[in-house]
Design an enzyme around this catalytic site. Structure first.
Site, mmCIF file in Angstrom:
data_model
loop_
_atom_site.group_PDB
_atom_site.id
_atom_site.type_symbol
_atom_site.label_atom_id
_atom_site.label_comp_id
_atom_site.label_asym_id
_atom_site.label_seq_id
_atom_site.Cartn_x
_atom_site.Cartn_y
_atom_site.Cartn_z
ATOM 1 N N GLY A 188 0.824 -1.196 0.000
ATOM 2 C CA GLY A 188 0.000 0.000 0.000
ATOM 3 C C GLY A 188 0.862 1.251 0.000
ATOM 4 O O GLY A 188 2.041 1.221 0.370
ATOM 5 N N CYS A 189 0.279 2.361 -0.420
ATOM 6 C CA CYS A 189 1.043 3.617 -0.521
ATOM 7 C C CYS A 189 1.490 4.110 0.853
ATOM 8 O O CYS A 189 2.671 4.404 1.074
ATOM 9 C CB CYS A 189 0.224 4.668 -1.256
ATOM 10 N N TYR A 190 0.552 4.229 1.787
ATOM 11 C CA TYR A 190 0.921 4.629 3.148
ATOM 12 C C TYR A 190 1.910 3.622 3.746
ATOM 13 O O TYR A 190 2.858 3.989 4.439
ATOM 14 C CB TYR A 190 -0.310 4.646 4.044
ATOM 15 N N ALA A 191 1.648 2.338 3.492
ATOM 16 C CA ALA A 191 2.494 1.286 4.064
ATOM 17 C C ALA A 191 3.928 1.405 3.562
ATOM 18 O O ALA A 191 4.881 1.150 4.310
ATOM 19 C CB ALA A 191 1.921 -0.082 3.724
#
Length: 317
Positions: free
Chosen positions: A125-128
């Site tokens: 994921g992007c945030y991850a």
């Protein structure tokens, strides 16, 4: 030349993937699917958009397929392609397979060797991605204090909410505003906790800018450290990474929009040396999604990792 298919072209990430495929000298687009654009010509390609039927798409010969569909929609395509083309590489950009041990987790900076020649790849994921780029070196060095979960405060541009209308991409609501959501239990919180092997706490927000993520990571250390020591640790981890840059000051989200890498910096440590704050930024559509997927495709197919990816420009900040 390798043939690649793209499932899901309506969203912002699909559009960025299409640009990267067009720029890649060793990839040929075999098909692109979109219900909303069915039958329309694909700009820059001698192709038309086709429907989403998994079995029909899986009958089209490819070397790799990118699944740029919403969470909960990727599994049926993965199953269809695995059955019809068992040697094809599948890169899933949704969260559907990030907790499946059979899939390689596609964060190249920390899983590169496992990704070489892999067939089933789950794109982070992007945030991850932003959280892990800051935290993984600390976790692997054994510097984190397990008694205090790292806390991550993230702000994303509204493109992260996708194209389906919602409060999180409503510009009237976002104007001069910061909108918190899913403050406990976000899927990326669980994703990063799983990858680090220790719990983290994540509070996401969306802002009125289009693309980019700024992440403030607050972590407690199990022994006193200096900011210089933390910087040295991150430098050792990322010195040879072409899509990562360490900065002395905190990187700004406006400087990362449209860039294909990530910046980490602004490291500060508390007076007692037991608490560190690190800032990381990336474009949620690029290094947080499409660019990372292209890195993974290249590694899986045996191409040079950055083939087709525009150069990541360094700063002096």
């Amino acid at each position: 030349m390798k043939r690649v298919g793209l499932v899901g072209a309506r969203g912002y990430t699909g559009a960025e993937l299409l640009k990267l495929i067009a720029a890649h000298p060793q990839l040929e687009l075999a098909f692109i699917s979109s219900r909303e654009r069915l039958g329309q010509s694909v700009d820059g390609f001698d192709l038309r958009y086709v429907d989403h039927d998994p079995q029909a798409l899986a009958a089209i010969p490819v070397d790799a397929v990118l699944l740029a569909v919403p969470n909960g929609k990727a599994a049926m395509y993965a199953e269809a392609f695995s059955a019809a083309q068992p040697i094809a590489v599948i890169v899933d950009l949704s969260a559907d397979h990030r907790f499946d041990e059979r899939w390689v987790y596609g964060l190249p900076e920390h899983h590169r060797e496992a990704l070489r020649g892999a067939r089933l790849i789950s794109n982070p994921g992007c945030y991850a991605t932003a959280m892990q780029l800051a935290l993984v070196p600390l976790a692997r060095a054994g510097w984190l204090d397990a008694s205090f979960p790292p806390q991550c405060f993230g702000v994303s541009g509204y493109s992260g909410a996708g194209t389906t209308p919602s409060d999180k991409n409503n510009l009237e609501l976002l104007h001069d505003n910061l909108m918190p959501y899913a403050s406990i239990g976000h899927v990326h919180e669980r994703e990063v906790s799983r990858q680090l092997g220790t719990a983290i706490e994540f509070m996401p927000n969306v802002a009125e800018f289009f693309s980019g993520i700024t992440m403030t990571v607050n972590a407690h250390l199990n022994a006193p450290r200096t900011a210089a020591q933390v910087h040295e640790l991150l430098t050792a981890a990322y010195a040879d990474e072409p899509l990562l840059e360490l900065t002395e000051t905190a990187p700004w989200v406006r400087d990362i929009a449209g860039a294909h890498g990530a910046r980490i910096g602004g490291i500060v440590v508390s007076e007692n040396g037991r608490r560190v704050v690190i800032h990381s930024t990336l474009d949620n559509l690029l290094k947080g999604a499409a660019t990372q997927a292209m890195q993974n495709i290249n590694l899986a197919l045996g191409h040079e990792e950055l083939t087709g990816i525009p150069r990541f420009e360094r700063t002096t900040k």
